[in-house]
Motif scaffolding. Sequence first.
Motif, short mmCIF file in Angstrom:
data_model
loop_
_atom_site.label_atom_id
_atom_site.label_comp_id
_atom_site.label_asym_id
_atom_site.label_seq_id
_atom_site.Cartn_x
_atom_site.Cartn_y
_atom_site.Cartn_z
N ARG A 175 12.72 7.62 6.44
CA ARG A 175 13.51 8.01 5.25
C ARG A 175 15.00 7.92 5.53
O ARG A 175 15.77 7.40 4.73
CB ARG A 175 13.14 9.43 4.81
N ALA A 176 15.42 8.47 6.67
CA ALA A 176 16.85 8.53 6.99
C ALA A 176 17.47 7.14 7.12
O ALA A 176 18.62 6.94 6.73
CB ALA A 176 17.06 9.32 8.28
N TYR A 177 16.71 6.20 7.65
CA TYR A 177 17.24 4.85 7.88
C TYR A 177 16.82 3.85 6.82
O TYR A 177 17.28 2.70 6.84
CB TYR A 177 16.80 4.35 9.26
N GLY A 178 15.95 4.26 5.90
CA GLY A 178 15.47 3.33 4.89
C GLY A 178 14.57 2.25 5.47
O GLY A 178 14.55 1.11 4.99
N MET A 179 13.80 2.62 6.49
CA MET A 179 12.87 1.66 7.10
C MET A 179 11.64 1.48 6.22
O MET A 179 11.13 2.45 5.66
CB MET A 179 12.42 2.15 8.48
N GLN A 180 11.16 0.27 6.14
CA GLN A 180 9.91 -0.02 5.45
C GLN A 180 8.90 -0.48 6.49
O GLN A 180 8.89 -1.65 6.90
CB GLN A 180 10.12 -1.09 4.38
N VAL A 181 8.08 0.48 6.94
CA VAL A 181 7.09 0.18 7.98
C VAL A 181 5.70 0.41 7.40
O VAL A 181 5.28 1.56 7.22
CB VAL A 181 7.30 1.05 9.23
N PRO A 182 4.96 -0.63 7.08
CA PRO A 182 3.61 -0.47 6.55
C PRO A 182 2.73 0.30 7.53
O PRO A 182 2.88 0.16 8.76
CB PRO A 182 3.11 -1.91 6.37
N SER A 183 1.82 1.11 7.01
CA SER A 183 0.96 1.92 7.88
C SER A 183 0.16 1.04 8.85
O SER A 183 -0.14 1.45 9.97
CB SER A 183 0.01 2.77 7.04
#
Length: 297
Positions: A175-183
């Motif tokens: 959330r803090a870095y705006g990462m998009q990491v699929p599960s």
Amino acid sequence: MTDTVLPGPKAGYPDRPLTGAQLTVTSKEFTEQIVLGQIMGLAFEAAGAHVIDKTSIQGSIGAREAVKSGTADAAYEYTGTGWITYLGHTKPVIDPQEQWRVVRDEDRKNGLVWLPPSKLNNTYALALNPANQKKLGVHTLSDVAALSHKDPGAVTLCVENEFATRNDGLPGMARAYGMQVPSGNVRKMTGGVVYTETKKGTCALGEVFTTDGRIKAMNLQVLADDKHFFPNYNAAPEINAASLKKYPAMAEVLAPVTRALNNTVAQELNRKVDVDGEDPHQVAKDWLLREGFIREG
């Protein structure tokens, strides 16, 4: 503890100010905590105390309650753990000294005294092997966030189960870095396996602790937390207030030792246990002897 040790030339006190004291030291059950508990016990021994070793208690709460209740007199604890886990706050304090100060002030009501902290900061980080760093070109967590948008498949993570669910772990970091990491890009495993799989490159990135000796031993490259998301986990002596009132010299004895602790020292001592298989008590003793805080009696 049954060592025959005396104050060393860098102990900072001329006599044995804890002569006659019986002190119980405790710690949590992982390597760094056990080593820190041994360091504390040996420092007290050199100052004249009879020391009971109750290190390696399972779980943070158990060690904390031992000091709080007076079952143990002292332990090394982490400022971030005090602030978030014990005192119930959700937002860490960015400045390390300020983080310690607010923990110290708020924990007084619980009958606990936090002595000044060390520079040892055992916080979370992401790391990768040199080949993956060269391939991906990432040096900060912001770089990872940018990569997750540009090439989501490239950001694969090896993490412990706890890190995958903690607010001060993967969800909060994303959330803090705006990462998009699929599960599907996140593989959960035990802590030791995270390091070996990250070294092999099974995952592009692995969750590590910044003071772990395996970082250097496995030549892993730690990424900068450039937005200061992860809390400061500086190790500081946590003392039962009644014990400190009875034996105030505990503060004087621990002060120079605590000042000497930093991430480089911690990585070296942790490596000796986790990589080289040495005994935590002996590792602690060798370091205190080498640094001049104790000497053989």
